[in-house]
Enzyme design. Sequence first.
Site, short mmCIF file in Angstrom:
data_model
loop_
_atom_site.label_atom_id
_atom_site.label_comp_id
_atom_site.label_asym_id
_atom_site.label_seq_id
_atom_site.Cartn_x
_atom_site.Cartn_y
_atom_site.Cartn_z
N PRO A 87 5.19 5.44 -8.58
CA PRO A 87 5.84 4.91 -9.78
C PRO A 87 7.36 4.81 -9.63
CG PRO A 87 4.53 6.88 -10.31
CD PRO A 87 4.44 6.67 -8.85
N GLU A 114 1.73 15.84 -7.31
CA GLU A 114 3.02 15.63 -7.96
C GLU A 114 3.97 14.80 -7.10
OE1 GLU A 114 3.77 16.41 -11.19
OE2 GLU A 114 1.60 16.65 -11.03
N ARG A 152 -4.62 -12.92 -1.45
CA ARG A 152 -4.85 -14.26 -1.98
C ARG A 152 -3.71 -15.22 -1.62
NH1 ARG A 152 -2.65 -15.67 -6.40
NH2 ARG A 152 -4.31 -16.91 -7.31
N ASP A 167 -1.65 -21.74 -9.97
CA ASP A 167 -1.86 -20.53 -10.72
C ASP A 167 -0.67 -20.09 -11.52
OD1 ASP A 167 -4.17 -19.37 -10.87
OD2 ASP A 167 -4.02 -18.22 -9.02
#
Length: 248
Positions: A87, A114, A152, A167
């Site tokens: 994150p 953690e 992709r 797209d």
Amino acid sequence: MKFDILTLFPEMFDSVLGASILNKARERELISINKVDIRDYTKDKHNQADDYPYGGGAGMVMKPEPIFEAVDDLKIEEGTPLIFLTPQGKTLDQKMAKEFAKEDRLVLLCGHYEGIDQRVRDNLVTHEVSIGDYVLTGGELPAMVLIDAVSRMVPEVLGSEESAIEDSFYNGILDFPNYTRPQSYRGIEVPDILLSGNHGKIATWRRKKALEETLLRRPELLKKVQLSKEDKGLLEEIKKEMEEGANG
Ligand code: 6GU
């Protein structure tokens, strides 16, 4: 494209990579996936991949040795990205996926607990990537998201090249609305223009709808993209229609 995945939970990848377009891409050898179980590189009798943090505090930290040794075994060539999913990383977007798709090989390191011993980040990791501002239990789902987004963009993975080009986000704006048969369903009709056979008018309608969706839902995207003179004209029309709608 070759993906090496360093993880404590290799089995998590099986369903996602074993289905649909990614599985076909693997069968066609457009991508290959090598899962490495970090626990196989632990040496103690409990196969411990984590340990208490120096300095104290809650939570466990991923130990450096199994990760360093697993990476040694990959015999990575100089310049190969080693991506730590965390994150704390830079948020994945389409541009980043396109850049990664140019590589021959990507090594993905999935975090857990953690955190991870800082020496891994400082000495092995070349990129840190997040998939958004929320916290997940580990880096496995983000790794799968990255593999999907990158794969992709690898040539020939998608059936027709247009499906990637037209797209959502490929052009930096949202997609236009799509319809298929039946023409009328529960009294709800497909827009007449799509049945007109006038390809020029249909293309303009689609572009206008895409711009309108983007203006309504993600206006900040319009500041980042190159808009043509025609796009700007369509946006003026949209804004005028919105004002008329609000006033009448
Ligand atoms: Cl890459 N890891 C974790 N644990 N949580 C996340 C993430 C990554 N990206 C968004 N949330």
